[in-house]
Design an enzyme around this catalytic site. Structure first.
Site, PDB file in Angstrom:
ATOM      1  N   SER A   1       0.847  -1.198   0.000  1.00  0.00           N
ATOM      2  CA  SER A   1       0.000   0.000   0.000  1.00  0.00           C
ATOM      3  C   SER A   1       0.876   1.239   0.000  1.00  0.00           C
ATOM      4  CB  SER A   1      -0.895   0.007   1.241  1.00  0.00           C
ATOM      5  OG  SER A   1      -1.387   1.324   1.437  1.00  0.00           O
TER       6      SER A   1
ATOM      7  N   HIS B   1      -1.172  -1.350  -4.217  1.00  0.00           N
ATOM      8  CA  HIS B   1      -2.440  -1.069  -3.529  1.00  0.00           C
ATOM      9  C   HIS B   1      -2.528   0.436  -3.251  1.00  0.00           C
ATOM     10  CE1 HIS B   1      -5.909  -2.239  -1.034  1.00  0.00           C
ATOM     11  NE2 HIS B   1      -5.509  -1.305  -0.190  1.00  0.00           N
TER      12      HIS B   1
ATOM     13  N   ASP C   1      -4.739   3.464  -1.628  1.00  0.00           N
ATOM     14  CA  ASP C   1      -5.810   3.772  -0.683  1.00  0.00           C
ATOM     15  C   ASP C   1      -6.344   5.173  -0.899  1.00  0.00           C
ATOM     16  OD1 ASP C   1      -6.060   1.386   0.955  1.00  0.00           O
ATOM     17  OD2 ASP C   1      -3.990   1.774   1.534  1.00  0.00           O
TER      18      ASP C   1
ATOM     19  N   MET D   1      -9.050   7.931   0.148  1.00  0.00           N
ATOM     20  CA  MET D   1      -9.929   8.301   1.269  1.00  0.00           C
ATOM     21  C   MET D   1     -10.434   9.726   1.081  1.00  0.00           C
ATOM     22  SD  MET D   1      -7.710   6.786   4.427  1.00  0.00           S
ATOM     23  CE  MET D   1      -6.836   5.211   4.288  1.00  0.00           C
TER      24      MET D   1
ATOM     25  N   HIS E   1      -8.370   1.020  -3.960  1.00  0.00           N
ATOM     26  CA  HIS E   1      -9.309   0.761  -2.864  1.00  0.00           C
ATOM     27  C   HIS E   1     -10.002   2.069  -2.504  1.00  0.00           C
ATOM     28  CE1 HIS E   1      -9.589  -0.490   1.695  1.00  0.00           C
ATOM     29  NE2 HIS E   1     -10.769  -0.393   1.130  1.00  0.00           N
TER      30      HIS E   1
ATOM     31  N   MET F   1     -12.201   4.214  -0.443  1.00  0.00           N
ATOM     32  CA  MET F   1     -12.870   4.396   0.850  1.00  0.00           C
ATOM     33  C   MET F   1     -13.534   5.761   0.798  1.00  0.00           C
ATOM     34  SD  MET F   1      -9.791   2.768   3.082  1.00  0.00           S
ATOM     35  CE  MET F   1      -8.646   3.046   1.738  1.00  0.00           C
TER      36      MET F   1
ATOM     37  N   MET G   1     -11.451  -6.158   5.188  1.00  0.00           N
ATOM     38  CA  MET G   1     -10.694  -5.250   6.051  1.00  0.00           C
ATOM     39  C   MET G   1     -10.414  -5.930   7.394  1.00  0.00           C
ATOM     40  SD  MET G   1     -10.157  -2.674   4.195  1.00  0.00           S
ATOM     41  CE  MET G   1      -9.199  -1.837   5.467  1.00  0.00           C
TER      42      MET G   1
ATOM     43  N   GLY H   1      -9.092   3.742   7.296  1.00  0.00           N
ATOM     44  CA  GLY H   1      -8.841   5.160   7.560  1.00  0.00           C
ATOM     45  C   GLY H   1      -7.375   5.483   7.774  1.00  0.00           C
TER      46      GLY H   1
ATOM     47  N   GLY I   1      -0.979   1.527   9.862  1.00  0.00           N
ATOM     48  CA  GLY I   1      -0.289   1.326  11.131  1.00  0.00           C
ATOM     49  C   GLY I   1      -1.151   0.869  12.294  1.00  0.00           C
TER      50      GLY I   1
ATOM     51  N   ASP J   1      -6.568  -6.660   4.235  1.00  0.00           N
ATOM     52  CA  ASP J   1      -5.986  -5.315   4.264  1.00  0.00           C
ATOM     53  C   ASP J   1      -6.099  -4.733   5.665  1.00  0.00           C
ATOM     54  OD1 ASP J   1      -5.086  -2.790   3.587  1.00  0.00           O
ATOM     55  OD2 ASP J   1      -6.889  -2.223   2.478  1.00  0.00           O
ATOM     56  N   GLY J   2      -4.937  -4.420   6.254  1.00  0.00           N
ATOM     57  CA  GLY J   2      -4.922  -3.753   7.553  1.00  0.00           C
ATOM     58  C   GLY J   2      -4.174  -4.549   8.601  1.00  0.00           C
ATOM     59  N   GLY J   3      -3.059  -3.978   9.068  1.00  0.00           N
ATOM     60  CA  GLY J   3      -2.300  -4.632  10.132  1.00  0.00           C
ATOM     61  C   GLY J   3      -1.630  -5.928   9.706  1.00  0.00           C
TER      62      GLY J   3
ATOM     63  N   SER K   1       2.618  -0.395   6.444  1.00  0.00           N
ATOM     64  CA  SER K   1       3.694  -0.191   7.421  1.00  0.00           C
ATOM     65  C   SER K   1       4.716  -1.315   7.457  1.00  0.00           C
ATOM     66  CB  SER K   1       3.115  -0.048   8.830  1.00  0.00           C
ATOM     67  OG  SER K   1       1.835   0.448   8.805  1.00  0.00           O
TER      68      SER K   1
HETATM   69  C1  DX5 Z   1      -6.536   1.139   5.795  1.00  0.00           C
HETATM   70  C2  DX5 Z   1      -6.026   0.966   4.378  1.00  0.00           C
HETATM   71  C3  DX5 Z   1      -4.907  -0.039   4.334  1.00  0.00           C
HETATM   72  C4  DX5 Z   1      -3.761   0.372   5.209  1.00  0.00           C
HETATM   73  C5  DX5 Z   1      -2.698  -0.657   5.259  1.00  0.00           C
HETATM   74  O1  DX5 Z   1      -7.525   2.088   5.818  1.00  0.00           O
HETATM   75  O2  DX5 Z   1      -7.035   0.509   3.528  1.00  0.00           O
HETATM   76  O3  DX5 Z   1      -4.518  -0.363   3.030  1.00  0.00           O
HETATM   77  O4  DX5 Z   1      -3.226   1.586   4.828  1.00  0.00           O
HETATM   78  O5  DX5 Z   1      -1.706  -0.182   6.116  1.00  0.00           O
HETATM   79  P1  DX5 Z   1      -1.089  -1.103   7.251  1.00  0.00           P
HETATM   80  O6  DX5 Z   1      -0.532  -2.283   6.569  1.00  0.00           O
HETATM   81  O7  DX5 Z   1      -0.083  -0.225   7.871  1.00  0.00           O
HETATM   82  O8  DX5 Z   1      -2.214  -1.468   8.193  1.00  0.00           O
HETATM   83 ZN    ZN Z   2      -6.510  -0.477   1.470  1.00  0.00          ZN
END
Ligand code: DX5
Ligand code: ZN
Length: 216
Positions: free
Chosen positions: A7, A32, A34, A36, A65, A67, A136, A141, A144, A174-176, A197
């Protein structure tokens, strides 16, 4: 085979073109992106103009993606900017089916995402219209955040559904995601790992990606 989708939310935005080239050179499968809007999620990132500029810097598929609220307003713009996969949230629009069909009509891969609190049953009626289910594993949002382990059963539920129905839908998380949580997600049935991250803080991006691709 596991696909890795770094990402760019965690990339150095002052050198975005070089960063997507670095992602490609490191052996990633997708980029990827993101998007927003400060409305569907409490953060603002980038839009079609920026994507259009960095698109030419690498040849990997752009996994966009969205959002954003009412994504139907911008699907055309992201398509023109060079998105290859356009993913919208099931929670983001009352015109979901028309939006998914519109993405398809533009010749793009169709993605659907769901928040941690949204049950798999919410996307079941649309599974026949999509190529990608983006699950997710944090509240969307921000990069990290901590991986939400309670989402693992939903990944397994989605994997069982896709296999039982014989669908070609790919499952991305996606996420963490890091190597440890990525392994858990893969064991639950995900085949694509989006991560910010953990990948961008790795000293050797190429080695890290190669390592993650071998997760079983
Ligand atoms: C969250 C995003 C993710 C996120 C991934 O809102 O859609 O793609 O940035 O970042 P890490 O891997 O740091 O959770
Ligand atoms: Zn994403």
């Amino acid at each position: 085979m596991i696909k890795i989708a770094p990402s760019i939310l965690s990339a150095d935005f002052s050198r975005l073109g070089e960063e997507v080239r670095r992602i490609e050179d490191a052996g990633a499968d997708w980029v990827h992106v993101d998007v927003m809007d400060g409305n569907f999620v409490p953060n603002i990132t980038i839009g079609p103009v920026v994507i259009g500029h960095v698109r030419s810097c690498c040849s990997l598929p752009f996994d966009v993606h969205l959002m954003i609220a009412a994504p139907e307003r911008f699907v055309g713009a992201f398509s023109e900017a060079g998105a290859d996969i356009i993913t919208v949230h099931v929670e983001s629009t009352g015109a979901l089916e028309a939006t998914l069909r519109h993405i398809r009509s533009l010749g793009k891969k169709v993605g659907l995402s769901l928040n941690p609190a949204t049950p798999f049953s919410a996307v079941v009626p649309h599974m026949g219209l999509i190529d990608l289910l983006l699950i997710m594993t944090v509240q969307p949002g921000f990069a990290g955040q901590q991986f939400m382990h309670e989402v693992l059963p939903k990944i397994a539920e989605a994997r069982k559904y896709v296999d039982d129905q014989g669908l070609g839908v790919e499952i991305e998380v996606d996420g963490g995601i890091n190597k440890a949580t990525g392994r858990l997600a893969v064991r639950s049935g995900a085949t694509i790992l989006a991560a910010g991250s953990a990948l961008f803080s790795a000293g050797d991006l190429k080695a890290e990606i190669a390592d993650w691709k071998r997760l079983r």
